[in-house]
Design a protein around this motif. Sequence first.
Motif, short mmCIF file in Angstrom:
data_model
loop_
_atom_site.label_atom_id
_atom_site.label_comp_id
_atom_site.label_asym_id
_atom_site.label_seq_id
_atom_site.Cartn_x
_atom_site.Cartn_y
_atom_site.Cartn_z
N LEU A 1 0.94 -1.39 -0.29
CA LEU A 1 -0.21 0.48 0.08
C LEU A 1 0.52 1.06 -0.46
CD1 LEU A 1 -2.74 -0.72 2.66
CD2 LEU A 1 -2.72 -0.80 -0.04
N GLY B 1 2.82 0.99 -3.00
CA GLY B 1 2.60 1.26 -4.66
C GLY B 1 1.66 2.89 -4.36
N TRP C 1 6.40 -3.68 -5.67
CA TRP C 1 5.06 -3.35 -4.92
C TRP C 1 5.08 -2.68 -5.88
CZ3 TRP C 1 6.96 -4.86 0.28
CH2 TRP C 1 7.02 -5.52 1.31
N TYR D 1 1.24 -0.91 -6.85
CA TYR D 1 0.28 -2.05 -6.28
C TYR D 1 0.61 -3.55 -7.12
CZ TYR D 1 -1.66 1.90 -4.13
OH TYR D 1 -2.23 3.09 -4.25
N LEU E 1 -1.26 -6.65 -4.55
CA LEU E 1 -2.09 -5.98 -3.92
C LEU E 1 -3.49 -6.88 -3.30
CD1 LEU E 1 -3.49 -3.72 -3.48
CD2 LEU E 1 -4.90 -3.58 -5.06
#
Length: 144
Positions: free
Chosen positions: A79, A82, A98, A101, A110
């Motif tokens: 999170l 992303g 990452w 996401y 994700l």
Amino acid sequence: MRGVGRVLVIVYAVMALGATGRSFVQIARAFDEAPLAYSLSAASAVVYIVATLALIGSGRPGWYRVAWVAIVFEMVGVLVVGTLSLTHPALFQHQTVWSQYGLGYVLIPLFLPMVGLWWLVTHRPARTAPAVTDGTASSNGSAA
């Protein structure tokens, strides 16, 4: 471990292999070009390896807790990285596992921690009853 749990472990193992390979190549070829991005790829590889091992042993309370920590860390990482990769693209001129996401991995990064946390919630290890240590209690609970 059966069914969804087995599939979950396989997906985590594949992600561990993919992230490890990606980070190794990135670091070996051009670490000086994007040290933050490539270090994050290596961190994600470690997280996927730990999560895989912890999920395999999650029937035991110690490994269950390790699985929780690894998967929550993964969720936060996906999170944060992303979001930052979208809002501050200058920080991530080179892709990580990452970034966006996990778009480069079909968004698996994700959704994987969500499935992992669901699985941990629904598959808590069995708790064992505390053992009687003094031997003075009878079967009906009163002293002999």
